[in-house]
Write a protein that holds these residues in place. Structure first.
Motif, PDB file in Angstrom:
ATOM      1  N   PHE A 134       0.848  -1.181   0.000  1.00 31.10           N
ATOM      2  CA  PHE A 134       0.000   0.000   0.000  1.00 31.10           C
ATOM      3  C   PHE A 134       0.889   1.238   0.000  1.00 31.10           C
ATOM      4  CE2 PHE A 134      -2.598  -3.265   2.086  1.00 31.10           C
ATOM      5  CZ  PHE A 134      -3.758  -3.192   1.329  1.00 31.10           C
ATOM      6  N   LYS A 135       0.488   2.252  -0.736  1.00 32.19           N
ATOM      7  CA  LYS A 135       1.225   3.509  -0.783  1.00 32.19           C
ATOM      8  C   LYS A 135       0.480   4.533   0.065  1.00 32.19           C
ATOM      9  CE  LYS A 135       4.413   6.352  -2.377  1.00 32.19           C
ATOM     10  NZ  LYS A 135       5.809   6.262  -1.913  1.00 32.19           N
ATOM     11  N   GLY A 136       1.082   4.930   1.165  1.00 32.19           N
ATOM     12  CA  GLY A 136       0.409   5.802   2.109  1.00 32.19           C
ATOM     13  C   GLY A 136      -0.045   7.123   1.527  1.00 32.19           C
ATOM     14  N   GLU A 137       0.812   7.753   0.716  1.00 34.68           N
ATOM     15  CA  GLU A 137       0.446   9.037   0.128  1.00 34.68           C
ATOM     16  C   GLU A 137      -0.757   8.915  -0.792  1.00 34.68           C
ATOM     17  OE1 GLU A 137       3.400  12.006  -1.210  1.00 34.68           O
ATOM     18  OE2 GLU A 137       4.859  10.413  -0.781  1.00 34.68           O
ATOM     19  N   ASP A 138      -0.885   7.771  -1.453  1.00 27.98           N
ATOM     20  CA  ASP A 138      -2.016   7.568  -2.357  1.00 27.98           C
ATOM     21  C   ASP A 138      -3.297   7.248  -1.599  1.00 27.98           C
ATOM     22  OD1 ASP A 138      -0.238   7.944  -4.434  1.00 27.98           O
ATOM     23  OD2 ASP A 138       0.056   5.800  -4.810  1.00 27.98           O
ATOM     24  N   GLU A 139      -3.165   6.632  -0.436  1.00 27.53           N
ATOM     25  CA  GLU A 139      -4.339   6.192   0.329  1.00 27.53           C
ATOM     26  C   GLU A 139      -4.904   7.243   1.268  1.00 27.53           C
ATOM     27  OE1 GLU A 139      -5.151   1.746   1.409  1.00 27.53           O
ATOM     28  OE2 GLU A 139      -3.461   2.537   2.542  1.00 27.53           O
ATOM     29  N   VAL A 140      -4.073   8.143   1.741  1.00 25.63           N
ATOM     30  CA  VAL A 140      -4.452   8.947   2.898  1.00 25.63           C
ATOM     31  C   VAL A 140      -5.688   9.801   2.659  1.00 25.63           C
ATOM     32  CG1 VAL A 140      -2.899  10.875   2.348  1.00 25.63           C
ATOM     33  CG2 VAL A 140      -3.560  10.431   4.730  1.00 25.63           C
ATOM     34  N   VAL A 141      -5.845  10.329   1.470  1.00 28.21           N
ATOM     35  CA  VAL A 141      -6.995  11.194   1.197  1.00 28.21           C
ATOM     36  C   VAL A 141      -8.297  10.394   1.285  1.00 28.21           C
ATOM     37  CG1 VAL A 141      -8.149  12.613  -0.545  1.00 28.21           C
ATOM     38  CG2 VAL A 141      -5.689  12.858  -0.158  1.00 28.21           C
ATOM     39  N   GLU A 142      -8.319   9.210   0.678  1.00 23.96           N
ATOM     40  CA  GLU A 142      -9.537   8.405   0.726  1.00 23.96           C
ATOM     41  C   GLU A 142      -9.823   7.892   2.131  1.00 23.96           C
ATOM     42  OE1 GLU A 142     -11.914   8.092  -1.546  1.00 23.96           O
ATOM     43  OE2 GLU A 142     -10.688   9.570  -2.602  1.00 23.96           O
ATOM     44  N   LEU A 143      -8.770   7.567   2.870  1.00 24.81           N
ATOM     45  CA  LEU A 143      -8.971   7.152   4.257  1.00 24.81           C
ATOM     46  C   LEU A 143      -9.600   8.282   5.065  1.00 24.81           C
ATOM     47  CD1 LEU A 143      -5.562   5.339   4.897  1.00 24.81           C
ATOM     48  CD2 LEU A 143      -7.816   4.244   4.792  1.00 24.81           C
ATOM     49  N   CYS A 144      -9.111   9.495   4.866  1.00 21.46           N
ATOM     50  CA  CYS A 144      -9.663  10.651   5.571  1.00 21.46           C
ATOM     51  C   CYS A 144     -11.118  10.888   5.178  1.00 21.46           C
ATOM     52  CB  CYS A 144      -8.813  11.879   5.279  1.00 21.46           C
ATOM     53  SG  CYS A 144      -9.244  13.343   6.239  1.00 21.46           S
ATOM     54  N   ARG A 145     -11.407  10.797   3.888  1.00 23.54           N
ATOM     55  CA  ARG A 145     -12.779  11.007   3.413  1.00 23.54           C
ATOM     56  C   ARG A 145     -13.718   9.952   4.002  1.00 23.54           C
ATOM     57  NH1 ARG A 145     -13.289  11.493  -2.853  1.00 23.54           N
ATOM     58  NH2 ARG A 145     -15.199  12.603  -2.261  1.00 23.54           N
ATOM     59  N   GLN A 184       1.272   1.186   4.872  1.00 25.15           N
ATOM     60  CA  GLN A 184       2.393   1.134   3.934  1.00 25.15           C
ATOM     61  C   GLN A 184       3.575   0.380   4.534  1.00 25.15           C
ATOM     62  OE1 GLN A 184       3.561   4.718   1.851  1.00 25.15           O
ATOM     63  NE2 GLN A 184       5.715   4.125   1.877  1.00 25.15           N
ATOM     64  N   ARG A 185       3.947   0.722   5.743  1.00 23.62           N
ATOM     65  CA  ARG A 185       5.127   0.117   6.351  1.00 23.62           C
ATOM     66  C   ARG A 185       4.947  -1.391   6.540  1.00 23.62           C
ATOM     67  NH1 ARG A 185       8.721   3.772   8.822  1.00 23.62           N
ATOM     68  NH2 ARG A 185       9.443   2.061  10.165  1.00 23.62           N
ATOM     69  N   LEU A 186       3.795  -1.806   7.036  1.00 19.29           N
ATOM     70  CA  LEU A 186       3.594  -3.229   7.281  1.00 19.29           C
ATOM     71  C   LEU A 186       3.456  -4.016   5.982  1.00 19.29           C
ATOM     72  CD1 LEU A 186       1.299  -3.240  10.441  1.00 19.29           C
ATOM     73  CD2 LEU A 186       3.784  -3.464  10.284  1.00 19.29           C
ATOM     74  N   SER A 187       2.857  -3.413   4.973  1.00 18.20           N
ATOM     75  CA  SER A 187       2.743  -4.117   3.691  1.00 18.20           C
ATOM     76  C   SER A 187       4.097  -4.260   3.008  1.00 18.20           C
ATOM     77  CB  SER A 187       1.758  -3.388   2.769  1.00 18.20           C
ATOM     78  OG  SER A 187       2.273  -2.135   2.340  1.00 18.20           O
ATOM     79  N   GLU A 188       5.030  -3.402   3.376  1.00 17.43           N
ATOM     80  CA  GLU A 188       6.398  -3.478   2.837  1.00 17.43           C
ATOM     81  C   GLU A 188       7.334  -4.250   3.762  1.00 17.43           C
ATOM     82  OE1 GLU A 188       6.238   0.871   0.526  1.00 17.43           O
ATOM     83  OE2 GLU A 188       7.384   0.639   2.396  1.00 17.43           O
ATOM     84  N   GLY A 189       6.806  -4.744   4.878  1.00 18.64           N
ATOM     85  CA  GLY A 189       7.616  -5.521   5.803  1.00 18.64           C
ATOM     86  C   GLY A 189       8.568  -4.695   6.644  1.00 18.64           C
ATOM     87  N   ARG A 190       8.259  -3.419   6.875  1.00 18.87           N
ATOM     88  CA  ARG A 190       9.145  -2.531   7.640  1.00 18.87           C
ATOM     89  C   ARG A 190       8.597  -2.356   9.057  1.00 18.87           C
ATOM     90  NH1 ARG A 190       9.745   2.820   5.910  1.00 18.87           N
ATOM     91  NH2 ARG A 190       7.836   2.771   4.676  1.00 18.87           N
ATOM     92  N   ARG A 191       9.343  -2.852  10.006  1.00 14.44           N
ATOM     93  CA  ARG A 191       8.944  -2.696  11.409  1.00 14.44           C
ATOM     94  C   ARG A 191       9.605  -1.452  11.998  1.00 14.44           C
ATOM     95  NH1 ARG A 191       9.949  -7.596  15.113  1.00 14.44           N
ATOM     96  NH2 ARG A 191      11.910  -7.779  13.977  1.00 14.44           N
ATOM     97  N   PRO A 192       8.968  -0.840  12.975  1.00 12.68           N
ATOM     98  CA  PRO A 192       9.595   0.312  13.637  1.00 12.68           C
ATOM     99  C   PRO A 192      10.726  -0.145  14.546  1.00 12.68           C
ATOM    100  CG  PRO A 192       7.528  -0.235  14.701  1.00 12.68           C
ATOM    101  CD  PRO A 192       7.623  -1.132  13.501  1.00 12.68           C
ATOM    102  N   PRO A 193      11.587   0.791  14.967  1.00 12.10           N
ATOM    103  CA  PRO A 193      12.703   0.412  15.838  1.00 12.10           C
ATOM    104  C   PRO A 193      12.254  -0.134  17.193  1.00 12.10           C
ATOM    105  CG  PRO A 193      13.076   2.584  14.877  1.00 12.10           C
ATOM    106  CD  PRO A 193      11.656   2.206  14.563  1.00 12.10           C
ATOM    107  N   ARG A 194      11.099   0.270  17.669  1.00  9.01           N
ATOM    108  CA  ARG A 194      10.593  -0.207  18.950  1.00  9.01           C
ATOM    109  C   ARG A 194       9.105  -0.493  18.820  1.00  9.01           C
ATOM    110  NH1 ARG A 194       9.923   5.082  22.843  1.00  9.01           N
ATOM    111  NH2 ARG A 194       9.997   6.719  21.281  1.00  9.01           N
TER     112      ARG A 194
END
Length: 432
Positions: free
Chosen positions: A4-15, A128-138
């Motif tokens: 998922f691309k966060g920048e592409d999704e955020v507007v529709e999520l907000c709406r 976006q982060r989880l769909s790309e497999g990126r975990r936060p540092p904590r």
């Protein structure tokens, strides 16, 4: 899993979130947050999380989810936003407040600023982060709460009291109201990060008197007593009290050491910021409601008033001592709602992470701390020992009166600002 691309999704999520009616008039009789909570939980479940929906009452629902970080031994970070919004009169709006209309480069609707914009940004960056497999540092705990607009009794307060285990290990938090830009002049674009907020004292005042006929003499008139007390409170000039965060704001933003004598003059030069910063120079107490009697020729035996009090961090005792003196001996007060003031220092790795993330997306950014004159869910989470900030990053047009849209008419958030916020939050989570 599809990315998922966060920048592409955020507007529709907000709406989508704006279109879900979560109006909260403070009487627990509205639509509640259950539908919005199910929407949020569904979006989180799509990227592999196991969100929990918790109801404090019928339809009063919050969502909690935990993201395991690369180092779970570190203190966790709480990302929180509320799902409810204040009421509105649709007749006053250019676009219907539940439409989520996109017009003039903005998403319009109740909650576009307070705070379904941030809810959408959190959802977008997490997906976006989880769909790309990126975990936060904590570890990161996500909380989308009910009832913030009425003090959080069915939301953050209930969660903190009944389910503190859900926030186990969290040492810091990020939520509203902060991270948005204010253009002071061509050389300065400030991003205000909330590091403190005033305490709340909504009070009901009651004067007791002697009931009687309106044509007769009466020196125990409750209406007179309450009116005089309200007038004393409403006209009282509270002294300037410079808290550490207010001093830091002027130091970081304008490189000056503020003193009480010139504080008013300095605030007067802040333009649209004056409304926000001016209210943080002193305690305030504004009469808001009066009630007495039932007939023009009957002197009632009691009269009541309501006062909205806000006290600075460190000045609660002074506030109530002054209020009690102004009330006089014949008027008693009780709380409709009472909550603490909070304040933290503007330093440490989390502050650097916020500042660096802003600078990476806006080289003209200058992160500065400020005190919020209102209150947020941070008050409840602070009771769990969590240090918190307001950081919902938005790069805004210089001529947009953003602070004036909180609870206002024609609430809207620029599309570009939402996308900017996703990028900043993504960088922030990398460094947090």
């Amino acid at each position: 899993m599809a990315a998922f691309k966060g920048e592409d999704e955020v507007v529709e999520l907000c709406r989508d979130l704006i279109r879900i009616d979560t109006t909260n008039a403070g009487d627990n009789a509205g639509p509640g947050e259950r539908v919005a909570a199910e929407y949020v939980a569904g979006k989180l479940a799509e990227v592999g999380l196991e969100p929990r929906i918790l109801e404090s009452d019928d339809k009063r629902a919050s969502v909690i989810a935990r993201i395991e970080g690369e180092d779970s031994g570190r203190g966790g970070l709480l990302l929180h936003g509320h799902l409810d919004v204040v009421p509105f009169d649709a007749a006053d709006w250019t676009h219907h407040p539940l439409s989520g209309e996109v017009a003039d480069g903005c998403v319009w609707g109740r909650g576009a600023v307070d705070m379904k914009d941030m809810d959408a940004m959190i959802l977008a960056v997490v997906r976006q982060r989880l769909s790309e497999g990126r975990r936060p540092p904590r570890d990161v705990v996500l909380a989308f709460t009910a009832d913030e607009e009425a003090g959080g009794a069915y939301g953050a307060q209930w969660l903190a009291e009944r389910h503190p285990e859900l926030f186990e290990g969290c040492t810091e938090a990020v939520g509203e109201v902060g991270g948005f830009s204010v253009t002071v002049d061509e050389a300065r674009r400030l991003y205000l990060i909330e590091a403190a907020e005033k305490g709340i004292a909504w009070m009901r005042l009651t004067a007791a008197g002697r009931a009687g006929h309106g044509s007769m003499l009466n020196n125990e008139n409750a209406v007179t007593e309450i009116a005089e007390a309200v007038a004393r409170i409403g006209r009282y000039e509270w002294p300037v009290r410079l808290t550490p965060t207010v001093r830091d704001f002027f130091r970081e933003a304008f490189e000056i050491e503020l003193n009480a004598d010139d504080a008013e003059a300095m605030v007067g030069k802040l333009g649209s910021l004056a409304r926000m910063i001016g209210a943080t120079l002193r305690n305030t107490a504004n009469p808001t409601m009066l009630e007495a009697g039932y007939k023009a020729n009957v002197i009632p035996q009691a009269a009541t008033a309501h006062v909205d009090g806000r006290f600075l961090p460190g000045y609660e005792d002074e506030f109530f001592a002054t209020i009690d003196e102004l009330l006089g001996p014949n008027v008693r007060r009780e709380f409709v709602y009472h909550d603490v003031a909070v304040e933290t220092s503007f330093d440490g790795p989390l502050v650097r992470a916020m500042s660096d993330a802003l600078l990476a997306e806006d080289p003209g950014a200058r992160a500065v701390p400020y005190t919020l004159s209102g209150g947020t869910d941070l008050k409840a989470f602070s009771r769990l020992g969590i240090r918190g900030f307001g950081f919902a990053p938005l790069k805004l047009p210089a001529d947009l009166d953003f602070s004036g849209m909180f609870h206002g008419v024609d609430e809207r958030v620029p599309v570009d600002a939402l996308r900017f916020g996703v990028r900043v939050l993504d960088r922030f989570l990398d460094a947090c």
